[in-house]
Design an enzyme around this catalytic site. Structure first.
Site, short mmCIF file in Angstrom:
data_model
loop_
_atom_site.label_atom_id
_atom_site.label_comp_id
_atom_site.label_asym_id
_atom_site.label_seq_id
_atom_site.Cartn_x
_atom_site.Cartn_y
_atom_site.Cartn_z
N ASN A 30 -5.02 6.66 -6.85
CA ASN A 30 -5.54 8.03 -6.72
C ASN A 30 -4.55 9.07 -7.24
O ASN A 30 -4.13 9.98 -6.53
CB ASN A 30 -6.00 8.34 -5.28
CG ASN A 30 -4.90 8.21 -4.24
OD1 ASN A 30 -3.85 7.62 -4.49
ND2 ASN A 30 -5.12 8.78 -3.06
N HIS A 74 0.84 -1.21 0.00
CA HIS A 74 0.00 0.00 0.00
C HIS A 74 0.87 1.25 0.00
O HIS A 74 1.29 1.72 1.06
CB HIS A 74 -0.93 -0.01 1.22
CG HIS A 74 -1.98 1.07 1.21
ND1 HIS A 74 -3.21 0.93 1.80
CD2 HIS A 74 -1.98 2.33 0.70
CE1 HIS A 74 -3.92 2.03 1.66
NE2 HIS A 74 -3.18 2.91 0.99
N ASP A 110 1.07 2.49 3.73
CA ASP A 110 0.21 3.58 3.29
C ASP A 110 1.05 4.86 3.12
O ASP A 110 0.62 5.95 3.51
CB ASP A 110 -0.96 3.81 4.26
CG ASP A 110 -1.98 4.81 3.71
OD1 ASP A 110 -1.89 5.17 2.52
OD2 ASP A 110 -2.87 5.22 4.48
N HIS A 169 -5.37 -0.64 5.75
CA HIS A 169 -5.05 0.16 6.94
C HIS A 169 -6.12 0.15 8.04
O HIS A 169 -6.75 1.16 8.33
CB HIS A 169 -4.71 1.61 6.57
CG HIS A 169 -5.59 2.29 5.56
ND1 HIS A 169 -6.96 2.30 5.63
CD2 HIS A 169 -5.28 3.03 4.46
CE1 HIS A 169 -7.44 3.01 4.62
NE2 HIS A 169 -6.45 3.45 3.88
N HIS A 219 -10.77 0.63 1.02
CA HIS A 219 -10.60 1.71 1.99
C HIS A 219 -11.98 1.83 2.63
O HIS A 219 -12.90 2.39 2.04
CB HIS A 219 -10.19 3.01 1.29
CG HIS A 219 -10.16 4.19 2.20
ND1 HIS A 219 -9.02 4.91 2.43
CD2 HIS A 219 -11.12 4.77 2.95
CE1 HIS A 219 -9.28 5.89 3.29
NE2 HIS A 219 -10.56 5.82 3.62
N HIS A 227 1.46 5.24 -2.09
CA HIS A 227 0.99 6.25 -3.04
C HIS A 227 2.24 6.85 -3.69
O HIS A 227 3.05 7.49 -3.01
CB HIS A 227 0.20 7.33 -2.31
CG HIS A 227 -1.06 6.80 -1.67
ND1 HIS A 227 -2.26 6.75 -2.32
CD2 HIS A 227 -1.28 6.25 -0.45
CE1 HIS A 227 -3.18 6.20 -1.53
NE2 HIS A 227 -2.60 5.89 -0.38
N LEU A 228 2.39 6.61 -4.99
CA LEU A 228 3.58 7.13 -5.69
C LEU A 228 3.29 8.46 -6.37
O LEU A 228 4.21 9.12 -6.86
CB LEU A 228 4.10 6.10 -6.70
CG LEU A 228 4.64 4.79 -6.09
CD1 LEU A 228 5.08 3.82 -7.20
CD2 LEU A 228 5.80 5.06 -5.13
N HIS A 275 2.95 14.09 0.94
CA HIS A 275 2.29 15.37 0.63
C HIS A 275 3.31 16.49 0.73
O HIS A 275 4.16 16.49 1.62
CB HIS A 275 1.15 15.65 1.62
CG HIS A 275 -0.05 14.78 1.40
ND1 HIS A 275 -0.85 14.88 0.27
CD2 HIS A 275 -0.60 13.80 2.16
CE1 HIS A 275 -1.83 14.00 0.35
NE2 HIS A 275 -1.70 13.32 1.49
C1 NCD Z 1 -3.99 8.69 1.46
C2 NCD Z 1 -3.51 9.66 0.41
O1 NCD Z 1 -2.97 10.70 0.77
O2 NCD Z 1 -3.63 9.36 -0.79
N1 NCD Z 1 -4.13 9.39 2.70
C3 NCD Z 1 -4.21 8.88 3.93
O3 NCD Z 1 -4.38 9.64 4.89
N2 NCD Z 1 -4.11 7.59 4.16
C4 NCD Z 1 -5.23 8.00 1.04
C5 NCD Z 1 -5.52 6.73 1.78
O4 NCD Z 1 -4.68 5.81 1.84
O5 NCD Z 1 -6.61 6.57 2.30
ZN ZN Z 2 -6.78 4.43 2.31
#
Ligand code: NCD
Ligand code: ZN
Length: 425
Positions: A95, A61, A306, A233, A180, A63-64, A310
């Site tokens: 996403n 899990h 996860d 998560h 999710h 986010h790239l 940001h």
């Molecule tokens: C994730 C994101 O920033 O894309 N944010 C988070 O707080 N976990 C999205 C997600 O994994 O639900």
């Molecule tokens: Zn999530």
């Protein structure tokens, strides 16, 4: 190209191996594991004396942020962070912008990772087009293009019939639905765990029920359809109980927990630390204890980060408006190793949850040093103490509540297909 990693303590939970041995790699594959292996003059030798040699870790899990949000992270910086954390394989969430809801984006991700990445990338595509919740993606197409599962991560699939149909199709394609699970109406815009502390801080609360109610629904739909549900998560005690009970009655459900959800409580939000703002929210000490129990008794299948990078411009504002998420790839291993020190898990179990068990939860064929497997290897120094700083973190973003926390344990070398992707030996 031949490499021998000598004298390390080799731990491969998938094969029940834990012994000081050598690992020989030929043409990017594991050739041999054994004691005092001979190595030819032309071979690269890596001395792993005093170090632990494990399968490259697998994070299911992350986010790239690529395509679309490269100012937060991209496939190159994200996989570099993965390699620095000991990970050789990551599964990335859809996403992005555009959303990974079609084979062109999936192919772009796979190709960029192959050409420029520092880890294997397994894309997860969305369940619904644009993650908008109103029509299903072309699931067969996306499986053929290389996706390993379907998820609207970041968002709940609110429409139960939509999720039911998604499960029916996903089941037909033998693919997991990666949920999710947070009921949006119960969450009601809450920005931290609901309780006395949210009242004290004057922040809107998101109660554990938003997660548990949604997971209960999702489990029932998996039971109805026979589909494989993987719950992302998990954060609340009730959720662990629901998954445990579902497993007992034979529902095909797996789940993951993040290092932050078994390490931190809502108290981390005190002082309005935007880096402790995450979805689902950090919860109570009781919930943290339930996560540990779930890890201990096997209810939880995987530790997944996860990793949610940001930019400071998405975070540096009033708590209620800041983006949700924290980075995790480079701090996951030392945080997981704390469970060994606490006597909750053995070292082998921690490695398993971060490698083959995680891979197995999504059906990714990685996470072992079996003969013939891709030579994805992590070499760990369990004694190395360090702190995460903006300077030593490879991720493009630095949104972590673990800054300046003393960490113990580090991947000092990471090899993928026998090639060094990270080296600080
Ligand atoms: C994730 C994101 O920033 O894309 N944010 C988070 O707080 N976990 C999205 C997600 O994994 O639900
Ligand atoms: Zn999530």
């Amino acid at each position: 190209m031949k490499t021998t990693i000598k004298n390390g303590r080799v731990i491969d939970p998938a094969q029940n191996i834990d012994a000081v041995m050598d690992v020989r790699i030929v043409s990017g594959r594991i050739e041999q594991i054994g004691k005092n292996l001979e190595s030819g003059a032309d071979e690269q030798v890596i001395d792993a004396t005093g170090l632990v040699v494990t399968p490259g870790l697998v994070d299911i899990h992350v986010h790239l942020r690529d395509p679309g949000y490269e100012y937060k992270e991209d496939i190159v910086s994200g996989t570099r962070a993965a390699a620095a954390g000991g990970f050789t394989s990551v599964a990335c969430m859809p996403n992005t912008n555009p959303c990974n809801d079609n084979k062109a984006i999936t192919r772009y991700i796979i190709q960029k990772a192959q050409l420029e990445g520092f880890a294997n990338v397994f894309p997860i595509c969305s369940i619904t087009k644009g993650q908008k919740g109103d029509s299903l993606v072309e699931m067969g197409d996306l499986k053929l293009a290389g996706c390993v599962g379907f998820s609207d991560d970041g968002l709940n699939v609110e429409d139960g019939a939509m999720l039911r149909h998604a499960m029916e199709y996903a089941h037909g394609f033998a693919m997991p639905i990666i949920a999710h699970s947070e009921d949006e109406s119960i969450k009601n815009g809450g920005v931290m765990n609901e309780g006395a502390l949210s009242t004290e801080l004057g922040l809107s609360g998101n109660p554990w029920v938003s997660e548990a109610a949604s997971v209960a629904r999702d489990i029932m739909l998996a039971e109805l359809t026979g589909a494989h549900l993987h719950v992302c998560h998990i954060s609340s005690r009730r959720t662990v109980e629901l998954v445990r009970a579902a497993k007992q009655r034979g529902v095909h459900v797996t789940c993951e927990v993040t290092p932050h959800h078994f390490t931190l409580t809502e108290q981390a939000v005190r002082g309005y630390d935007v880096n402790a703002k995450v979805g689902p929210p950090l919860r109570t000490a009781e919930d943290v204890a339930a996560m540990k129990e779930g890890l201990r008794d096997g209810t939880i299948d995987a530790i997944a980060t996860d990793h949610a990078p940001h930019h400071i411009d998405d975070k540096n504002m009033e708590f209620s408006y800041a983006a949700y998420g924290m980075i995790g790839l480079e701090t996951a291993l030392p945080l997981a190793l704390r469970l060994v020190n606490e006597g909750i898990l053995s070292l082998q179990e921690v490695i398993a949850l971060l490698s083959y068990k995680a891979a197995k939860a999504l059906g990714i064929p990685r996470g072992t040093l079996a003969i013939g497997a891709a030579a994805d290897v992590a070499i760990l120094n369990l004694e190395h103490t360090w702190e995460a700083t903006r300077q030593n973190i490879k991720s493009r973003s630095f949104n972590t509540p673990f800054e300046n926390l003393s960490m113990k344990g580090k991947a000092v070398m990471t090899l993928r297909d026998g090639k060094v992707m990270h080296d600080e030996v």
